[in-house]
Write an enzyme that holds these catalytic residues in place. Structure first.
Site, PDB file in Angstrom:
ATOM      1  N   ARG A  91       7.209  22.928 -99.483  1.00 50.14           N
ATOM      2  CA  ARG A  91       6.920  21.843 -98.532  1.00 50.14           C
ATOM      3  C   ARG A  91       8.207  21.425 -97.804  1.00 50.14           C
ATOM      4  O   ARG A  91       8.509  20.239 -97.670  1.00 50.14           O
ATOM      5  CB  ARG A  91       6.309  20.643 -99.253  1.00 50.14           C
ATOM      6  CG  ARG A  91       5.419  19.817 -98.343  1.00 50.14           C
ATOM      7  CD  ARG A  91       5.081  18.456 -98.904  1.00 50.14           C
ATOM      8  NE  ARG A  91       4.090  17.801 -98.083  1.00 50.14           N
ATOM      9  CZ  ARG A  91       3.874  16.507 -98.056  1.00 50.14           C
ATOM     10  NH1 ARG A  91       4.556  15.698 -98.818  1.00 50.14           N
ATOM     11  NH2 ARG A  91       2.960  15.996 -97.281  1.00 50.14           N
ATOM     12  N   ASN A 130       6.507  16.566-104.910  1.00 48.31           N
ATOM     13  CA  ASN A 130       5.652  17.514-104.201  1.00 48.31           C
ATOM     14  C   ASN A 130       6.086  18.965-104.213  1.00 48.31           C
ATOM     15  O   ASN A 130       5.635  19.748-103.384  1.00 48.31           O
ATOM     16  CB  ASN A 130       5.471  17.045-102.745  1.00 48.31           C
ATOM     17  CG  ASN A 130       4.429  15.945-102.667  1.00 48.31           C
ATOM     18  OD1 ASN A 130       3.378  16.047-103.280  1.00 48.31           O
ATOM     19  ND2 ASN A 130       4.727  14.888-101.955  1.00 48.31           N
ATOM     20  N   ASP A 153       5.981  10.023-105.968  1.00 45.41           N
ATOM     21  CA  ASP A 153       5.434  11.369-105.761  1.00 45.41           C
ATOM     22  C   ASP A 153       6.433  12.447-106.167  1.00 45.41           C
ATOM     23  O   ASP A 153       7.641  12.191-106.303  1.00 45.41           O
ATOM     24  CB  ASP A 153       5.084  11.514-104.270  1.00 45.41           C
ATOM     25  CG  ASP A 153       3.891  12.432-104.039  1.00 45.41           C
ATOM     26  OD1 ASP A 153       3.603  13.254-104.918  1.00 45.41           O
ATOM     27  OD2 ASP A 153       3.262  12.326-102.967  1.00 45.41           O
ATOM     28  N   TRP A 156      -3.641  22.582-106.924  1.00 44.85           N
ATOM     29  CA  TRP A 156      -3.622  21.394-106.073  1.00 44.85           C
ATOM     30  C   TRP A 156      -5.048  21.176-105.534  1.00 44.85           C
ATOM     31  O   TRP A 156      -5.710  22.145-105.138  1.00 44.85           O
ATOM     32  CB  TRP A 156      -2.631  21.605-104.912  1.00 44.85           C
ATOM     33  CG  TRP A 156      -2.730  20.512-103.893  1.00 44.85           C
ATOM     34  CD1 TRP A 156      -2.240  19.250-104.003  1.00 44.85           C
ATOM     35  CD2 TRP A 156      -3.404  20.575-102.635  1.00 44.85           C
ATOM     36  NE1 TRP A 156      -2.564  18.522-102.898  1.00 44.85           N
ATOM     37  CE2 TRP A 156      -3.279  19.302-102.027  1.00 44.85           C
ATOM     38  CE3 TRP A 156      -4.093  21.580-101.957  1.00 44.85           C
ATOM     39  CZ2 TRP A 156      -3.819  19.005-100.783  1.00 44.85           C
ATOM     40  CZ3 TRP A 156      -4.625  21.274-100.715  1.00 44.85           C
ATOM     41  CH2 TRP A 156      -4.486  20.011-100.135  1.00 44.85           C
ATOM     42  N   ASP A 193      -5.434  14.821-104.729  1.00 48.15           N
ATOM     43  CA  ASP A 193      -5.506  14.606-103.273  1.00 48.15           C
ATOM     44  C   ASP A 193      -6.901  14.927-102.757  1.00 48.15           C
ATOM     45  O   ASP A 193      -7.215  14.661-101.597  1.00 48.15           O
ATOM     46  CB  ASP A 193      -4.495  15.503-102.548  1.00 48.15           C
ATOM     47  CG  ASP A 193      -3.093  14.933-102.616  1.00 48.15           C
ATOM     48  OD1 ASP A 193      -2.948  13.759-102.997  1.00 48.15           O
ATOM     49  OD2 ASP A 193      -2.142  15.663-102.294  1.00 48.15           O
TER      50      ASP A 193
HETATM   51  C1  GLA Z   1       1.368  14.221-101.496  1.00 48.58           C
HETATM   52  C2  GLA Z   1       0.494  13.197-102.182  1.00 48.58           C
HETATM   53  C3  GLA Z   1      -0.399  12.545-101.143  1.00 48.58           C
HETATM   54  C4  GLA Z   1       0.435  11.909-100.056  1.00 48.58           C
HETATM   55  C5  GLA Z   1       1.380  12.934 -99.447  1.00 48.58           C
HETATM   56  C6  GLA Z   1       2.366  12.291 -98.508  1.00 48.58           C
HETATM   57  O1  GLA Z   1       0.627  15.279-101.000  1.00 48.58           O
HETATM   58  O2  GLA Z   1      -0.254  13.785-103.198  1.00 48.58           O
HETATM   59  O3  GLA Z   1      -1.241  11.590-101.755  1.00 48.58           O
HETATM   60  O4  GLA Z   1       1.151  10.842-100.614  1.00 48.58           O
HETATM   61  O5  GLA Z   1       2.120  13.601-100.458  1.00 48.58           O
HETATM   62  O6  GLA Z   1       3.243  13.197 -97.955  1.00 48.58           O
END
Ligand code: GLA
Length: 696
Positions: free
Chosen positions: A414, A451, A449, A171, A519
């Site tokens: 998360r 995550n 997304d 990440w 990110d």
């Molecule tokens: C992930 C995405 C970010 C953002 C966050 C929001 O980390 O990669 O760009 O959208 O989630 O929680």
């Protein structure tokens, strides 16, 4: 003709510059005989390929088989492993037939006893120098067949003197380029996370002393967003074995009578012109054939995303103010990220409850959408449909909708769980929920997304072989949801994101219009990520935002803008906190970007200079008569100026007008490519943009 067949035994796939040849050899095996620069006289390959064998090294193991099944004294990495109902684990094939038309070849391998057939399917993209391969396994008998491995493709490359490139990231450190010699055993690049993820990309790149301009490169990209495995093996027989496809770890697929399994496709090619030749072939095929048609020919809009400005603290009035600022600097698409839905105050709650939070939007989301539209922009939203928090209405109502084992606490990543997409009711809920969201609101863009990785590799209450079908079933149903949504809402642009760049692959490209690259928006890190990323994927698919400078590195706004202008530009700064001059600079550069974005997003890309080797980075985009170059200096060195950047891809006899750092030059293509342009870059984090126009 892209397909040539000689005496029913030699099969040639011909592209503009390359040949890929297969042969039914003297032992009945389908073997790979040649891949490289184009050779038209395929009869020349009508010669014996027999090697001497002994009891430890039979020809089945030695042969560069095109699709080797497990068993039968093969010890190399194989592409297929299956079990017939009586326990036989040996697919003993014969090439029983083929079908060919102008650009498509299908070779049929059939077991000599059991009712099972493997179809190897090739599609040739002549102009792009790309071959698409996939495989279909069919059960035409009356008993189940269990597949334990079913790769998309296997490739045999002559010799073992290759270097292998992969992207071993994490990440915020996506596309971290690694390179190793192939010699000595196997290398495995894989994901077992239920998604593409950041640790490797589903591809192989093998080269012989290649650089940007020269040298041989073999490459293949898997169009799949789930568990994948790429094995590169230096065999003891002086050839390199490559197998690429769905990961066979914890994989199984039950083929009932009459059923078949179709693998994801691999897009493969050969470049004798180094990495630029590889990238340009890949970018072309993606633009022409893979991207969703609706936006494939249109440039992506400049977007503003409010995540870094407000994080979870989304409030209608605040977002309206940001929208006004965004519109005033020329943004075309305003996006609200995480934090807009029912009860979402932080990342411990609310995933799954996809209705606007009345505390944040007392008059509904449409109030903000209408405001954004009145400012001349489109509206977009973040969403993470595959996940649910324990603290959510959805989970309280359906605790059995997640992947879990009966006597284990469920793993969290998360703070969230993964919805069990093998369940039809979950798929229907997801389609219905997304459909309603898009029907109730004028949303023109989604940032989709994902995550966390899948942790529970099991489906509640199922066992053995069927249990292991969950990984691939999950992917098929994920694709089905996105496909259905796109059919119902063809005007909605969808971006793929998975904690940054964890879902950048050609499988996702079939359904998504763009990827969120990382990110990590630190411009210097980003430039390295973007350089590696561009080896495989085009600039259009590289969403790049300018954000506020992180504490640890104060980079000039111009440098950050130039870095983001190398892809599909987005703005992620807290616009309410910027000074007037900064807003003016954003406005000025957004105006510039709109003029050059067709060249950046659709042009041929050349990596001219790299931080690693040259101290500066420079990248050129060329489309028809227009060109643009961005150059970046991270840290000035005493006495280094000026820097000389040689352009590429121009017509040597053409005349070009070059607009560079306030100077306008007129030079021949030959001069610009052989002598280059001198640029002044000073101090830390300096950058410049050069524009080129072909006059004659
Ligand atoms: C992930 C995405 C970010 C953002 C966050 C929001 O980390 O990669 O760009 O959208 O989630 O929680």
């Amino acid at each position: 003709m892209a397909i040539n067949i000689y005496q029913d035994k030699i099969f040639a796939l011909q592209t503009k510059n390359n040949s890929y040849l297969l042969k039914k050899d003297e032992n009945g095996l389908l073997s790979h005989v040649y891949w490289g620069k184009r050779i038209d006289c395929i009869a020349d390959f009508d010669e014996t390929t027999q090697r001497s064998e002994n009891s430890y090294h039979l020809h089945v193991d030695q042969t560069m088989e095109e699709y080797a099944p497990f068993g039968g004294m093969r010890y190399k990495e194989t592409a297929l492993k299956l079990e017939f109902c009586d326990g036989t684990k040996d697919f003993r094939y014969r090439l029983t037939g083929y079908e060919a038309d102008e650009n498509r070849l299908e070779l049929i391998l059939e077991d000599v006893f059991y009712p099972c057939r493997v179809r190897l399917i090739y599609q040739v993209y002549e102009a792009e120098d790309i071959i698409r391969r996939h495989t279909v396994v069919e059960n035409f008998g009356t008993e189940d067949i269990v597949l334990e491995k079913c790769a998309s493709a296997q490739f045999g490359l002559a010799g073992c003197d290759y270097r292998s490139i992969q992207f071993n990231g994490t990440w915020a450190k996506e596309f971290f380029r690694q390179e190793d010699s192939v010699r000595g055993g196997k290398k495995v690049y894989e994901s077992m996370r239920g998604s593409t993820a950041h640790v490797a990309n589903p591809c192989f790149i093998l080269h012989r002393e290649a650089d940007e301009e020269k040298g041989e490169v073999y490459f293949g990209l898997l169009a799949y967003s789930g568990n994948f495995k790429v094995t590169v093996e230096a065999t003891p027989y002086d050839w390199t074995n490559v197998v690429i496809g769905i990961n066979d770890t914890d994989f199984s697929w039950v083929l009932k009578p009459g059923e078949s399994l179709e693998t994801p496709a691999v897009y493969a090619g050969y470049s004798a012109e180094g990495f630029t030749g590889m990238s340009q072939r890949l970018h072309r095929i993606q633009h022409r054939y893979l991207m969703p048609k609706k936006l494939a020919d249109q440039p992506l809009k400049v977007l503003y995303n409010s995540w870094y400005a407000t994080y979870f603290d989304v409030r209608c009035e605040e977002q309206k103010k940001l929208a006004e600022k965004a519109a005033s600097i020329g943004v075309e698409l305003f996006v609200v990220d995480d934090g807009w839905f029912l009860g979402r105050k932080d990342d411990t709650r609310a995933l799954g409850d996809w209705t606007p939070d009345p505390d944040k939007f007392p008059n509904g989301l449409n109030e903000l959408i209408d405001h954004v539209k009145s400012l001349g922009m489109e509206f977009g939203l973040w969403i993470e449909p595959e996940m649910v928090n324990e603290n959510s209405r959805l989970y309280r109502e359906h605790p059995d909708w997640i992947y879990r084992f009966p006597n284990r606490s469920v793993l969290k990543g998360r703070n969230q769980y993964v919805l069990d997409l093998t369940k039809e009711e979950v798929v229907s809920w997801m389609i219905g929920m997304l459909d309603k969201l898009l029907s109730d609101h004028d949303i023109r863009y989604l940032k989709w997304d994902m995550n966390r990785a899948i942790g529970e590799n099991g489906v509640y209450g199922k066992h053995s072989a069927e249990h292991k079908m969950m990984w691939h079933t999950h992917m098929l149903n994920f694709y089905r949801v996105v496909k259905t949504l796109r059919e119902r809402h063809p005007d909605v642009e969808i971006e793929a994101c998975a904690s940054g760049g964890g879902r950048a692959d050609l499988g996702a490209m079939t359904y998504f219009d763009e990827y969120w690259t990382s990110d990590n928006t630190d411009p210097l890190d980003r430039l390295s990520i973007q350089e590696s990323y561009s080896l495989l994927y085009p600039a259009k698919y590289m969403r790049a935002w300018v954000t506020d400078s992180p504490e640890e590195r104060k980079v000039s706004l111009r440098f950050a803008l130039h870095a983001a202008m190398c892809g599909s530009l987005g703005i992620g700064c807290n616009l309410n906190a910027l000074r007037r001059e900064e807003l003016e600079l954003l406005k000025e550069q957004i105006t510039v970007y709109k003029k050059i974005r067709m060249t950046v997003q659709f042009g041929e890309l050349y990596r001219l200079k790299s931080f690693e080797t040259d101290g500066i980075q420079a990248v050129e985009y060329l489309r028809g008569a227009e060109g643009v170059v961005f150059a970046f200096l991270p840290a000035g060195r005493y006495g280094k100026n000026p820097y000389c950047v040689k352009l590429r891809g121009l017509r040597a006899d053409g005349t070009y007008r070059v607009n560079c750092q306030g100077r306008v030059l007129e030079k021949s293509g030959a001069y610009l490519m052989e002598v280059g342009i001198k640029i002044q870059l000073h101090g830390d984090y300096d950058s410049c943009m050069i524009q080129i126009n072909n006059m004659v």
